[in-house]
Design an enzyme around this catalytic site. Structure first.
Site, PDB file in Angstrom:
ATOM      1  N   ALA A  48       0.843  -1.201   0.000  1.00 46.25           N
ATOM      2  CA  ALA A  48       0.000   0.000   0.000  1.00 46.25           C
ATOM      3  C   ALA A  48       0.874   1.245   0.000  1.00 46.25           C
ATOM      4  O   ALA A  48       1.969   1.250   0.571  1.00 46.25           O
ATOM      5  CB  ALA A  48      -0.885   0.001   1.234  1.00 46.25           C
ATOM      6  N   LYS A  49       0.395   2.280  -0.661  1.00 41.18           N
ATOM      7  CA  LYS A  49       1.081   3.569  -0.550  1.00 41.18           C
ATOM      8  C   LYS A  49       0.380   4.298   0.592  1.00 41.18           C
ATOM      9  O   LYS A  49      -0.535   5.101   0.404  1.00 41.18           O
ATOM     10  CB  LYS A  49       0.995   4.343  -1.873  1.00 41.18           C
ATOM     11  CG  LYS A  49       1.961   5.517  -1.918  1.00 41.18           C
ATOM     12  CD  LYS A  49       2.205   6.004  -3.326  1.00 41.18           C
ATOM     13  CE  LYS A  49       2.902   7.345  -3.345  1.00 41.18           C
ATOM     14  NZ  LYS A  49       4.265   7.347  -2.791  1.00 41.18           N
ATOM     15  N   ALA A  50       0.774   3.899   1.793  1.00 39.66           N
ATOM     16  CA  ALA A  50       0.092   4.335   3.006  1.00 39.66           C
ATOM     17  C   ALA A  50       1.065   5.099   3.897  1.00 39.66           C
ATOM     18  O   ALA A  50       2.251   4.765   3.969  1.00 39.66           O
ATOM     19  CB  ALA A  50      -0.448   3.120   3.748  1.00 39.66           C
TER      20      ALA A  50
END
Ligand code: PMP
Length: 293
Positions: free
Chosen positions: A157-159
């Site tokens: 995830a680009k979290a």
């Protein structure tokens, strides 16, 4: 630091369905995302008025949200149009676009089942990420932090939560005079820089870490396609840190970094060679030819 502070600029930010003046795009301090990192984001670039791989970035934003257990408040189909509107409203042609989605403030604790999901999209003019490294090659430190294992965090995830160790690594690198830091993964293999993927060149063959515990960047995927089209062999595999001794060239890829040559990673040195220059130029030409998708 170039330009005024990011909370004090002219322009418009799209926030939860409406354009708000840049300086008014604010949150409450008891926003869940700020305390518990319940936010996901994208980084995109537009060239000549067209957002490169807009649809792929929107899909990744939705996938990141899903990995954190929430859905975006806007369908993917509408996201690309909104991003284009943000560009137009701010009169931008060459720009960086930053969509961000986060859990709001209804519940304040680890649980946030019923919190509203917010979405904002900002865009601004932004030049080269590594400054003059495009010519000379970036200098990278070796990070003391490792990319976490897939069973410890949703690592694809680009979290926001995944960037805590990136900021720590980058700050330490900058303090030592480097512009970024190379991170190994949880097994000790070469992984990626703090906001970009890495490639190496040896005997005309390109080697890049298998993205099994970090972001398989959209730029990375594009560059692999472009190299393959040129007939260059690209090997995705696990790379031991001491293999860097034998690599001749190195470059980073990312939306912000584009294709940036690397001159140094810790004790290892690389030349800014012909293959790196060639793929950097090919990428620049490629991103400017695409229709808005
Ligand atoms: N890794 C990390 C940690 C990043 O933040 C980025 C930038 N999004 C990348 C790799 C490269 O991804 P992309 O090419 O999709 O921008």
């Amino acid at each position: 630091m170039a330009g005024p502070s990011y909370d004090d600029r002219d322009g418009w930010i799209w926030m939860d369905g409406a354009f708000v003046p840049w300086r008014d795009a604010k949150l409450h301090v008891l926003t869940h995302a700020m305390h518990y990192a319940s936010s996901v984001f994208e980084g995109e670039r537009a060239y000549d008025g067209a957002i490169f791989e807009s649809r792929a970035h929107s899909e990744r934003l939705a996938a990141s949200a899903s990995a954190l257990g929430f859905s975006l408040p806007v369908p993917i189909e509408d996201l690309c149009g909104i991003k284009a509107e943000v560009m137009n409203k701010n009169g931008l042609k060459d720009a960086y676009i930053r969509p961000v989605a986060w859990r709001g403030s209804e519940m304040m604790g680890v649980s946030a089942q019923n919190n509203t999901i917010h979405l904002a999209i900002a865009a601004w003019e932004w030049g080269a990420y590594y400054g003059d490294a495009k010519m000379k090659g970036a200098r990278l430190d070796m990070s003391q932090w490792r990319r976490p294992a897939p069973d410890t965090i949703p690592c694809k995830a680009k979290a926001a939560g995944l960037y805590m160790i990136c900021t720590l690594s980058k700050h330490r690198a900058e303090t030592k005079g480097y512009s970024d830091s190379m991170m190994l993964d949880y097994r000790g293999y070469v992984a990626e820089a703090t906001g970009a993927n890495v490639f190496f060149v040896k005997d005309g063959v390109v080697h890049t870490p298998s993205p099994d515990c970090f972001l398989d960047g959209i730029t990375r995927q594009t560059v692999i396609k472009l190299l393959t089209k040129k007939g260059v062999e690209v090997v995705e595999r696990h790379i031991e840190p001491d293999e860097m001794e034998s690599f001749e060239q190195c470059f980073l890829t990312g939306t912000a970094a584009e294709v940036t040559p690397v001159a140094e990673i810790g004790p290892y040195n690389f030349e800014v060679g012909a293959l790196t220059r060639d793929i950097s130029e090919t990428y620049e030409a490629h991103v400017r030819q695409r229709p808005n998708n």
